[in-house]
Write a protein that holds these residues in place. Sequence first.
Motif, mmCIF file in Angstrom:
data_model
loop_
_atom_site.group_PDB
_atom_site.id
_atom_site.type_symbol
_atom_site.label_atom_id
_atom_site.label_comp_id
_atom_site.label_asym_id
_atom_site.label_seq_id
_atom_site.Cartn_x
_atom_site.Cartn_y
_atom_site.Cartn_z
ATOM 1 N N PHE A 1 25.592 0.353 55.911
ATOM 2 C CA PHE A 1 25.310 0.256 54.471
ATOM 3 C C PHE A 1 24.992 -1.201 54.117
ATOM 4 O O PHE A 1 25.213 -2.104 54.917
ATOM 5 N N TYR A 2 24.440 -1.367 52.914
ATOM 6 C CA TYR A 2 24.295 -2.731 52.415
ATOM 7 C C TYR A 2 24.709 -2.779 50.954
ATOM 8 O O TYR A 2 24.751 -1.745 50.279
ATOM 9 N N PHE A 3 25.027 -3.967 50.526
ATOM 10 C CA PHE A 3 25.345 -4.163 49.113
ATOM 11 C C PHE A 3 24.827 -5.521 48.680
ATOM 12 O O PHE A 3 24.733 -6.451 49.476
ATOM 13 N N SER A 4 24.466 -5.621 47.416
ATOM 14 C CA SER A 4 23.839 -6.846 46.925
ATOM 15 C C SER A 4 24.581 -7.349 45.691
ATOM 16 O O SER A 4 24.394 -6.825 44.602
ATOM 17 N N HIS A 5 25.369 -8.367 45.922
ATOM 18 C CA HIS A 5 26.046 -8.980 44.774
ATOM 19 C C HIS A 5 25.078 -9.871 44.013
ATOM 20 O O HIS A 5 25.371 -10.327 42.919
ATOM 21 N N MET A 6 23.902 -10.123 44.641
ATOM 22 C CA MET A 6 22.953 -11.056 44.043
ATOM 23 C C MET A 6 21.531 -10.592 44.338
ATOM 24 O O MET A 6 21.269 -9.997 45.393
ATOM 25 N N LEU A 7 20.623 -10.840 43.410
ATOM 26 C CA LEU A 7 19.200 -10.596 43.638
ATOM 27 C C LEU A 7 18.502 -11.954 43.619
ATOM 28 O O LEU A 7 18.712 -12.733 42.709
ATOM 29 N N ASN A 8 17.708 -12.186 44.611
ATOM 30 C CA ASN A 8 16.971 -13.445 44.803
ATOM 31 C C ASN A 8 17.826 -14.502 45.472
ATOM 32 O O ASN A 8 19.045 -14.364 45.577
ATOM 33 N N CYS A 9 17.146 -15.528 45.905
ATOM 34 C CA CYS A 9 17.731 -16.433 46.882
ATOM 35 C C CYS A 9 17.465 -17.877 46.487
ATOM 36 O O CYS A 9 16.431 -18.196 45.900
ATOM 37 N N LEU A 10 18.402 -18.717 46.844
ATOM 38 C CA LEU A 10 18.247 -20.152 46.600
ATOM 39 C C LEU A 10 17.077 -20.706 47.406
ATOM 40 O O LEU A 10 16.400 -21.638 46.986
ATOM 41 N N TYR A 11 16.867 -20.123 48.574
ATOM 42 C CA TYR A 11 15.814 -20.605 49.462
ATOM 43 C C TYR A 11 14.470 -20.004 49.061
ATOM 44 O O TYR A 11 14.395 -19.130 48.200
ATOM 45 N N ASP A 12 13.446 -20.477 49.740
ATOM 46 C CA ASP A 12 12.094 -20.061 49.385
ATOM 47 C C ASP A 12 11.312 -19.793 50.678
ATOM 48 O O ASP A 12 10.435 -20.571 51.047
ATOM 49 N N CYS A 13 11.694 -18.719 51.350
ATOM 50 C CA CYS A 13 11.060 -18.392 52.623
ATOM 51 C C CYS A 13 9.800 -17.583 52.330
ATOM 52 O O CYS A 13 9.857 -16.559 51.658
ATOM 53 N N ARG A 14 8.710 -18.071 52.852
ATOM 54 C CA ARG A 14 7.433 -17.488 52.458
ATOM 55 C C ARG A 14 7.261 -16.049 52.946
ATOM 56 O O ARG A 14 6.513 -15.279 52.371
ATOM 57 N N TYR A 15 7.937 -15.657 53.997
ATOM 58 C CA TYR A 15 7.781 -14.298 54.516
ATOM 59 C C TYR A 15 8.699 -13.293 53.811
ATOM 60 O O TYR A 15 8.664 -12.103 54.093
ATOM 61 N N CYS A 16 9.508 -13.774 52.904
ATOM 62 C CA CYS A 16 10.560 -12.919 52.341
ATOM 63 C C CYS A 16 9.986 -11.848 51.404
ATOM 64 O O CYS A 16 9.175 -12.151 50.524
ATOM 65 N N ALA B 1 35.704 9.047 59.379
ATOM 66 C CA ALA B 1 36.592 8.389 60.344
ATOM 67 C C ALA B 1 35.897 7.276 61.101
ATOM 68 O O ALA B 1 36.527 6.290 61.506
ATOM 69 N N THR B 2 34.561 7.407 61.276
ATOM 70 C CA THR B 2 33.846 6.371 62.041
ATOM 71 C C THR B 2 33.744 5.084 61.234
ATOM 72 O O THR B 2 33.579 5.132 60.016
ATOM 73 N N PRO B 3 33.818 3.956 61.915
ATOM 74 C CA PRO B 3 33.751 2.681 61.201
ATOM 75 C C PRO B 3 32.417 2.528 60.456
ATOM 76 O O PRO B 3 31.388 3.021 60.911
ATOM 77 N N ALA B 4 32.463 1.861 59.339
ATOM 78 C CA ALA B 4 31.251 1.634 58.547
ATOM 79 C C ALA B 4 30.959 0.140 58.499
ATOM 80 O O ALA B 4 31.871 -0.678 58.331
ATOM 81 N N TRP B 5 29.662 -0.199 58.643
ATOM 82 C CA TRP B 5 29.212 -1.590 58.518
ATOM 83 C C TRP B 5 28.630 -1.802 57.142
ATOM 84 O O TRP B 5 27.826 -0.991 56.671
ATOM 85 N N PHE B 6 28.993 -2.901 56.535
ATOM 86 C CA PHE B 6 28.471 -3.252 55.207
ATOM 87 C C PHE B 6 27.781 -4.606 55.305
ATOM 88 O O PHE B 6 28.440 -5.613 55.588
ATOM 89 N N CYS B 7 26.468 -4.577 55.107
ATOM 90 C CA CYS B 7 25.700 -5.827 55.210
ATOM 91 C C CYS B 7 25.451 -6.417 53.835
ATOM 92 O O CYS B 7 25.025 -5.732 52.909
ATOM 93 N N SER B 8 25.709 -7.696 53.757
ATOM 94 C CA SER B 8 25.316 -8.429 52.561
ATOM 95 C C SER B 8 24.162 -9.337 52.993
ATOM 96 O O SER B 8 24.052 -9.685 54.153
ATOM 97 N N GLY B 9 23.316 -9.697 52.078
ATOM 98 C CA GLY B 9 22.228 -10.601 52.467
ATOM 99 C C GLY B 9 20.898 -9.902 52.601
ATOM 100 O O GLY B 9 19.987 -10.418 53.242
ATOM 101 N N TYR B 10 20.794 -8.725 52.009
ATOM 102 C CA TYR B 10 19.517 -8.020 52.035
ATOM 103 C C TYR B 10 18.648 -8.479 50.861
ATOM 104 O O TYR B 10 17.460 -8.746 51.026
#
Lengths: 283, 338
Positions: free
Chosen positions: B80-95, B127-136
Amino acid sequence: MTDSLCSTQDSSWVNLVVALAAEAKPLQSWYGLKRDATQRAYPVFRNQHIALIISGLGKLNAAAATGYLHALNGSVSNSIWLNIGIAGHAHRPVGTGLLAHQVVDASMGVTSYPPLPFELPCVTERVVTVDTPDLAYAQAGAVEMEASGFLHAAQRYTTRELVQCYKVVSDNPGQDARQLEPAAVSALIGQQLSTLDRLLQQLGRLSNELTELSIEPELLRRYQQHWRFTVTQRHRLEALLKRWRVLAPAAQGWNPDWRRIPHSKQLLSEMSAHLDQLAVERA
Amino acid sequence: MIDLIYVEKAIKAHPRTRAILERFANKTVIECDRYTEIFNPAGQNFRLQKQRPALILARKQEGWVLPAPPEYRIAAGRNFYFSHMLNCLYDCRYCFLQGMYRSANYVLFVNYEDFVTAIEAVADSAATPAWFCSGYDCDSLALEPVTRFAEYFVPAFAELDNAFLELRTKSTQIRDILRYAPLSNVVTAFSFTPDRVARELEHRTPSVSKRLDAIAKLQQAGWAVGLRFDPLIYTAQFRAQYQQLFQQIFTRLNPQTLHSVSLGVFRLPKGYFRTLVKLYPEERLFAAPLEERDGMISYRADLEAEMRDYCEQELLKYLPRESFFPCYPESGGKAHAG
């Protein structure tokens, strides 16, 4: 026009919308704007880079005048739109210049937030547009009669960052709006000219940044002299020329050999293949 | 530089809002009903706004946790993923964020408590472990001094038995992680491109060597660290560049102690790509040998395969295969933010 504005506004086009002749007067003088005698629907003043229109009071007049000025100037890309005028305020001192960070249309209940991605030349404020003069000073923010109509219209013509509203406090509970004479209004706007210059410099920088991304009209004309393009093909041509500019700036977007190509469709196809090849070679 | 802060009225009194506003005491604060009034209107220019983004403090009302896209999965099972924030301090051109959002303003959802409640519910639902990604939709740590995201979420995961957290970042803001004892269910994954590519495309990001310093500190403190070579960027010298990058990294880090290493290809939905080209027509990356496949823009298939195979082969010189995770979606992949 002042020197500072000249130096930063070289390619951007500025549209100023004011409600009153008294608001226009100091701007005409500062920017050297001359009356456009061909215009009768609204008083219009202009110089080489700036056009000013006097809309009359109220948001409908402001919207209509904004549309009129847009039609008059043709669709200049990345033009700047600025509404300048006086406003009442419950507690700010008379003479305070304010850039709108929120524009509320009181009767419609619609709120807009002009994006402000530049160095702010002054404080910012909530601006409330009312339909009739409001001397109660019960609203939070600067109260006036044009901003929402102007904003709604101008945001159709250019990117939102280039559409701004600048208000000068002309009255408050201590200084009655009914006592305001035209000369006093002109003086209030006149005191803001250096701040307005700074604002227009910031907006001019943003506008120029966008304009520099475009393909030079001269280059496009050169292609159009040799081939006929549909609208879709023209967009494709512009995209290819931009890509070419990145991959081979020295070529300046032109290959004399291609004049042998009879049709625009074939030209675009050969151009595309050429650029794909260049892209690999120059990655 | 943040000059303007928009605050949703509903979270004006939230302690996190108050703490952030205290930090920016002399900035202009503007109240709004919903962040979407500022963030969503059409006719905004991402490029212009990126020069001076405002901060918007908001409340996430729903959708706190979402299923991760296929290329974003780091483990078998539930991702899974979750987003506490939209947009980024950085400015990566491929993003892809530049193509997805109309505004470059930073939106920070301050109701972290609701995210953690949702994460707990998802973790406990099987019962199976769940992964939570931040940074999407943002870099997990870049704005840590303001967001205090890791400071809150890392200890929250200490309480979760069945949940793993991946923080995805290019930042060196690891101080808030180092304050805690290492957790086996939290991985900080750092993204890399070769130095020259990073300088050209990853504006405002810390250098490769500074990122390595941060990783070394985390490893020394016992934290699990991952490496993400995503997206792979093609240049005529890509072999030498990636070889040098891997050498630089694995000279500094012990590959045996890395949690995971993944590769991802450059891929953008066609619509996002068109927006990016309009915003940055002078960008060399978008003039590269790209093509459309199934609605996605990516490098020509032969170049993509060449890069992928080469980098995989090089990485496996340093890494045990079990810690290597290629992320090559057949479709739907995007270059992520962090």
